[in-house]
Motif scaffolding. Structure first.
Motif, PDB file in Angstrom:
ATOM      1  N   SER A 100       0.755  -1.525   0.021  1.00  0.00           N
ATOM      2  CA  SER A 100      -0.031   0.030   0.104  1.00  0.00           C
ATOM      3  C   SER A 100       0.879   1.026  -0.101  1.00  0.00           C
ATOM      4  O   SER A 100       0.515   2.196  -0.311  1.00  0.00           O
ATOM      5  N   TYR A 101       1.805   1.117   0.762  1.00  0.00           N
ATOM      6  CA  TYR A 101       2.656   2.075   1.226  1.00  0.00           C
ATOM      7  C   TYR A 101       4.110   2.130   1.959  1.00  0.00           C
ATOM      8  O   TYR A 101       4.416   1.310   2.639  1.00  0.00           O
ATOM      9  N   LEU A 102       5.146   3.563   1.214  1.00  0.00           N
ATOM     10  CA  LEU A 102       6.294   3.009   2.080  1.00  0.00           C
ATOM     11  C   LEU A 102       6.031   4.153   3.005  1.00  0.00           C
ATOM     12  O   LEU A 102       5.610   5.495   3.268  1.00  0.00           O
ATOM     13  N   THR A 103       7.288   3.563   4.467  1.00  0.00           N
ATOM     14  CA  THR A 103       7.192   4.847   5.553  1.00  0.00           C
ATOM     15  C   THR A 103       8.385   5.035   5.994  1.00  0.00           C
ATOM     16  O   THR A 103       8.714   4.471   5.950  1.00  0.00           O
ATOM     17  N   ASN A 146       3.038   6.617  -6.671  1.00  0.00           N
ATOM     18  CA  ASN A 146       3.474   5.554  -5.584  1.00  0.00           C
ATOM     19  C   ASN A 146       3.096   5.947  -4.100  1.00  0.00           C
ATOM     20  O   ASN A 146       3.308   7.482  -4.050  1.00  0.00           O
ATOM     21  N   SER A 147       2.195   5.346  -3.201  1.00  0.00           N
ATOM     22  CA  SER A 147       1.641   5.852  -1.942  1.00  0.00           C
ATOM     23  C   SER A 147       3.151   6.346  -1.486  1.00  0.00           C
ATOM     24  O   SER A 147       3.374   5.460  -0.773  1.00  0.00           O
ATOM     25  N   VAL A 148       3.412   7.357  -0.057  1.00  0.00           N
ATOM     26  CA  VAL A 148       4.694   7.532   0.545  1.00  0.00           C
ATOM     27  C   VAL A 148       3.624   7.758   2.116  1.00  0.00           C
ATOM     28  O   VAL A 148       3.127   8.932   1.928  1.00  0.00           O
ATOM     29  N   GLU A 149       4.837   7.167   3.131  1.00  0.00           N
ATOM     30  CA  GLU A 149       2.951   7.941   4.089  1.00  0.00           C
ATOM     31  C   GLU A 149       4.406   8.061   4.971  1.00  0.00           C
ATOM     32  O   GLU A 149       5.707   8.443   5.219  1.00  0.00           O
ATOM     33  N   LEU A 150       5.101   9.936   5.947  1.00  0.00           N
ATOM     34  CA  LEU A 150       5.680  10.177   6.783  1.00  0.00           C
ATOM     35  C   LEU A 150       5.069  10.407   8.096  1.00  0.00           C
ATOM     36  O   LEU A 150       3.516  10.721   8.182  1.00  0.00           O
ATOM     37  N   VAL A 151       5.810   9.767   9.286  1.00  0.00           N
ATOM     38  CA  VAL A 151       5.338   9.732  10.427  1.00  0.00           C
ATOM     39  C   VAL A 151       6.693  10.565  11.495  1.00  0.00           C
ATOM     40  O   VAL A 151       7.546  10.137  11.212  1.00  0.00           O
ATOM     41  N   ASP A 152       5.604  11.033  12.459  1.00  0.00           N
ATOM     42  CA  ASP A 152       6.947  12.084  13.239  1.00  0.00           C
ATOM     43  C   ASP A 152       6.696  11.701  14.056  1.00  0.00           C
ATOM     44  O   ASP A 152       5.309  11.422  14.914  1.00  0.00           O
TER      45      ASP A 152
END
Length: 164
Positions: A100-103, A146-152
């Motif tokens: 689904s996505y890269l984190t 392509n879906s990319v997820e960012l997290v902080d």
């Protein structure tokens, strides 16, 4: 770190950080995006013969760029040489089977969110950054969809009923 494997396998030890492969149609564009915007570092680029690309389900010969993720692991950008990769008009739908996505985890995603817009990425939600469980999360489509997820971890919930 030893990880208990499936029943009957015993103890397994992973020897290298995790890698993920992304099939692309413009290797240079995508390498610039993942390096310049998300902070990956190009390690090497090489050809992969049909004897490997075929069994992997990727057609024939490939060109692969290995990008080291600063926190560990590797993104492999894969360009099939034999057939063009179909163009994606939009990000793939969430909830479909498969990747689904890269984190990517950051100490502060703020500067990355700004850089994503300038690099041709497209936000996948409104608001662009949401807060959940003490984190900030943002989903984007890279230049090829392509879906990319960012997290902080800067999402302290001052108002638990509010997402942004």
């Amino acid at each position: 770190m030893a990880v208990r494997g499936p029943v009957g396998v015993g103890v397994m030890v992973m020897t290298l950080p995790f890698e993920v492969g992304v099939v692309v149609r413009d290797l240079e564009l995508m390498e610039r995006f993942y390096c310049d915007v998300l902070g990956c570092r190009a390690e090497r680029r090489s050809g992969v013969p049909e004897s490997v690309g075929g069994p992997a389900g990727l057609g024939g010969e490939l060109v692969v760029a290995w990008l080291r993720v600063p926190s560990g692991g590797c993104v492999k950008l894969i360009l099939p040489r034999s057939a063009p990769v179909p163009v994606r008009a939009a990000a793939l739908p969430a909830g479909r089977p498969g990747l689904s996505y890269l984190t990517f985890h950051f100490d502060d995603m703020g500067p990355v969110v700004e850089a994503l817009r300038a690099a041709g990425a497209r936000p996948l939600s409104d608001p662009v950054v949401v807060r959940a469980r003490g984190r900030r999360i943002s989903f984007w489509a890279d230049p090829e969809g392509n879906s990319v997820e960012l997290v902080d971890a800067r999402g302290g919930d001052p108002d638990p009923g509010r997402s942004n």
